[in-house]
Design a protein around this motif. Sequence first.
Motif, mmCIF file in Angstrom:
data_model
loop_
_atom_site.group_PDB
_atom_site.id
_atom_site.type_symbol
_atom_site.label_atom_id
_atom_site.label_comp_id
_atom_site.label_asym_id
_atom_site.label_seq_id
_atom_site.Cartn_x
_atom_site.Cartn_y
_atom_site.Cartn_z
ATOM 1 N N PRO A 1 -14.288 5.022 7.408
ATOM 2 C CA PRO A 1 -14.031 3.583 7.425
ATOM 3 C C PRO A 1 -13.245 3.173 6.178
ATOM 4 O O PRO A 1 -13.241 3.884 5.177
ATOM 5 C CB PRO A 1 -15.439 2.970 7.409
ATOM 6 N N ASP A 2 -12.575 2.053 6.259
ATOM 7 C CA ASP A 2 -11.983 1.422 5.075
ATOM 8 C C ASP A 2 -10.753 2.100 4.517
ATOM 9 O O ASP A 2 -10.246 1.685 3.487
ATOM 10 C CB ASP A 2 -13.006 1.318 3.926
ATOM 11 N N ILE A 3 -10.271 3.155 5.144
ATOM 12 C CA ILE A 3 -9.143 3.849 4.531
ATOM 13 C C ILE A 3 -7.891 2.972 4.568
ATOM 14 O O ILE A 3 -7.016 3.090 3.708
ATOM 15 C CB ILE A 3 -8.922 5.236 5.198
ATOM 16 N N SER A 4 -7.851 2.056 5.553
ATOM 17 C CA SER A 4 -6.666 1.197 5.657
ATOM 18 C C SER A 4 -6.578 0.210 4.498
ATOM 19 O O SER A 4 -5.560 -0.426 4.293
ATOM 20 C CB SER A 4 -6.670 0.453 6.989
ATOM 21 N N GLY B 1 -17.276 17.035 5.058
ATOM 22 C CA GLY B 1 -15.890 16.768 5.441
ATOM 23 C C GLY B 1 -15.422 15.333 5.240
ATOM 24 O O GLY B 1 -14.390 15.105 4.598
ATOM 25 N N PRO B 2 -16.148 14.327 5.774
ATOM 26 C CA PRO B 2 -15.630 12.957 5.657
ATOM 27 C C PRO B 2 -15.419 12.521 4.209
ATOM 28 O O PRO B 2 -14.389 11.932 3.879
ATOM 29 C CB PRO B 2 -16.711 12.118 6.362
ATOM 30 N N MET B 3 -16.374 12.799 3.336
ATOM 31 C CA MET B 3 -16.200 12.402 1.925
ATOM 32 C C MET B 3 -15.048 13.188 1.286
ATOM 33 O O MET B 3 -14.245 12.625 0.525
ATOM 34 C CB MET B 3 -17.507 12.611 1.142
ATOM 35 N N ASN B 4 -14.963 14.495 1.587
ATOM 36 C CA ASN B 4 -13.848 15.280 1.032
ATOM 37 C C ASN B 4 -12.498 14.707 1.472
ATOM 38 O O ASN B 4 -11.568 14.589 0.668
ATOM 39 C CB ASN B 4 -13.945 16.745 1.478
ATOM 40 N N LEU B 5 -12.402 14.345 2.762
ATOM 41 C CA LEU B 5 -11.131 13.813 3.271
ATOM 42 C C LEU B 5 -10.840 12.441 2.664
ATOM 43 O O LEU B 5 -9.699 12.162 2.257
ATOM 44 C CB LEU B 5 -11.172 13.734 4.808
ATOM 45 N N TYR B 6 -11.862 11.611 2.587
ATOM 46 C CA TYR B 6 -11.691 10.294 1.959
ATOM 47 C C TYR B 6 -11.162 10.461 0.521
ATOM 48 O O TYR B 6 -10.196 9.809 0.110
ATOM 49 C CB TYR B 6 -13.036 9.543 1.960
ATOM 50 N N GLN B 7 -11.794 11.359 -0.224
ATOM 51 C CA GLN B 7 -11.377 11.554 -1.627
ATOM 52 C C GLN B 7 -9.949 12.093 -1.704
ATOM 53 O O GLN B 7 -9.160 11.668 -2.549
ATOM 54 C CB GLN B 7 -12.350 12.512 -2.332
ATOM 55 N N ALA B 8 -9.617 13.025 -0.807
ATOM 56 C CA ALA B 8 -8.258 13.602 -0.825
ATOM 57 C C ALA B 8 -7.213 12.513 -0.579
ATOM 58 O O ALA B 8 -6.158 12.487 -1.225
ATOM 59 C CB ALA B 8 -8.141 14.698 0.234
ATOM 60 N N ILE B 9 -7.521 11.608 0.355
ATOM 61 C CA ILE B 9 -6.562 10.531 0.653
ATOM 62 C C ILE B 9 -6.437 9.603 -0.565
ATOM 63 O O ILE B 9 -5.331 9.207 -0.949
ATOM 64 C CB ILE B 9 -6.994 9.755 1.918
ATOM 65 N N LEU C 1 0.830 -1.210 0.000
ATOM 66 C CA LEU C 1 0.000 0.000 0.000
ATOM 67 C C LEU C 1 0.863 1.258 0.000
ATOM 68 O O LEU C 1 1.917 1.288 0.635
ATOM 69 C CB LEU C 1 -0.887 -0.001 1.242
ATOM 70 N N PRO C 2 0.397 2.311 -0.688
ATOM 71 C CA PRO C 2 1.140 3.575 -0.627
ATOM 72 C C PRO C 2 1.106 4.154 0.795
ATOM 73 O O PRO C 2 0.142 3.948 1.529
ATOM 74 C CB PRO C 2 0.399 4.490 -1.608
ATOM 75 N N LYS C 3 2.181 4.856 1.136
ATOM 76 C CA LYS C 3 2.260 5.477 2.472
ATOM 77 C C LYS C 3 1.852 6.943 2.361
ATOM 78 O O LYS C 3 2.463 7.710 1.609
ATOM 79 C CB LYS C 3 3.695 5.402 2.999
#
Length: 374
Positions: A82-85, A168-176, A43-45
Motif C-alpha cells: 500500500p501507499d507506494i503511489s 518480500g513486501p517490506m523488502n520490495l517497499y524498501q527497494a522502491i 514524484l520520481p519515476k
Amino acid sequence: MPNDDFEIKTISSDVNTHQFILEAHNDDLKCAGENSKKSRGKLPKIKILGTGGTIASKGACSSHTAGYHVDLTIQELLDAIPDISRICEIEYEQLCNVDSKEIDESALYSIYKGIADALQTFDGIVITHGTDTLAETTFFVDSCIDSGDVPIVFVGSMRPSTSISADGPMNLYQAICIAADKQSRGRGVLVSLNDQISAGYYSTKTNANTLDSFNVRQGYLGNFVNNEIHYYYPPVKPVVCHKFKLKMSPDVTSFTFPTVHILYAHQSFSPSLIDLVAKQCDGIVIATMGAGSLPDIVNDKCLHVGIPVVYSKRSMDGMVPRANLPKPLPEKEYNVIASGYLNPEKSRILLRLCLAEKHSISEIKEVFSGVYGG
Ligand SMILES: NC(=O)C[C@H](N)C(=O)O
C-alpha cells in the motif's frame, strides 16, 4: 524548549560539513521518498522489472519456508504494497518469472536490456530477483552498464509470499524507496535486503536459509529503519569494476556468451577433469583450496591446457593473489589467472565478458588485476 514544528535530520551528502538540516515538520512527510517529492515538485519515476524468485513464490501453507514455487506476477507483488503511489510513479514489466537457478543468457540479456532502456527515462530502477543467483546478475549488470546517477536496486526475499512474516513486501517497499531517494543517486547497482543496503558488485549470498542471507566483506552502504534511509558514506561506486560494452541485439534469445565452467577442487583432485572439461568450454574457473592451492600435477595440467584457467577459491572470504599462481618459467606468458577477490561465480562472469571481447591472456590478466588478481 524543543520546537515540535521542526524535525532534525542528517543528510548524507552533508556529512563532510556535519551540517544539520532543519525542516518544517509536516504529518504528510511520514513516508520515505517524500523529501525528494517535495524538492522536485513531482514524484520520481521508478521502473520495476520482475524476474521471479522466492519473493514471487507461494508455498503449500503459511508455515512452509521450503518447497514453494514461483506463482506471483510483478503486478501482484506491487498490489501487496500500500501507499507506494505516495512515494513515486511506477511502471512495471515482467521480464520473466522463474526461480533464479533458471536465469540463463537470454534472461540475463533481457535484464540488461530492460535496465538499459529504463535508464533513459526513469529516476530509479528496481529488479525483483531470486536470491540464489542475485549476486551473479548484479555483478554482470555492474560490469556492463554505466548507470550514471540512476540507482539500480535489486531485491528478493528469503520467505515465500504465503509464509508467516514473509519478508518480500517490506523488502520490495524498501527497494522502491531506495530507488526513489535522491541520496541513492550515483551509487550504481545496489542490493536491498533485510533492511540492509549493499553494493551489487560485492554482495554474496552467504546463508542459504536465514533472512540475513547476504554478507558483504567490503561493508554495507546503509540501512533502512522506520522509513528512513541511512547511508553511511557519500555516493561511491566500486573502484575495481571494469566496464564492458555488450552488443545489443533485438532478439534476446540469440544472445550467446563464451562458455566457462567452474570446477571445485578437493583432496585428490584429478587432473583428468581439466582435460575433460576443457573439451567443452572456452575457459575454466577453479575453486581452489585456500588462496590458489592445487596439487602440483593439476597445476601442471592447467598451465598447458590451452584455454584460460582462473584460480579462484573455495573459501567464502579472502582472495587469490597473483603470487600464488604456478610459475615454472616466469618470463613465459601462461594461461593461468588469479581471481583476486572474486569468488568462482563472479570470476566466471568476468572471464566470459573478457572472452566475449576476445581479450588476449595478458588483457584478461589486466582486467583481473582490477580486483587485485591477474
Ligand atoms: N530466496 C530465493 O529467492 C531462492 C530461490 N530459490 C531463487 O533464487 O529464486
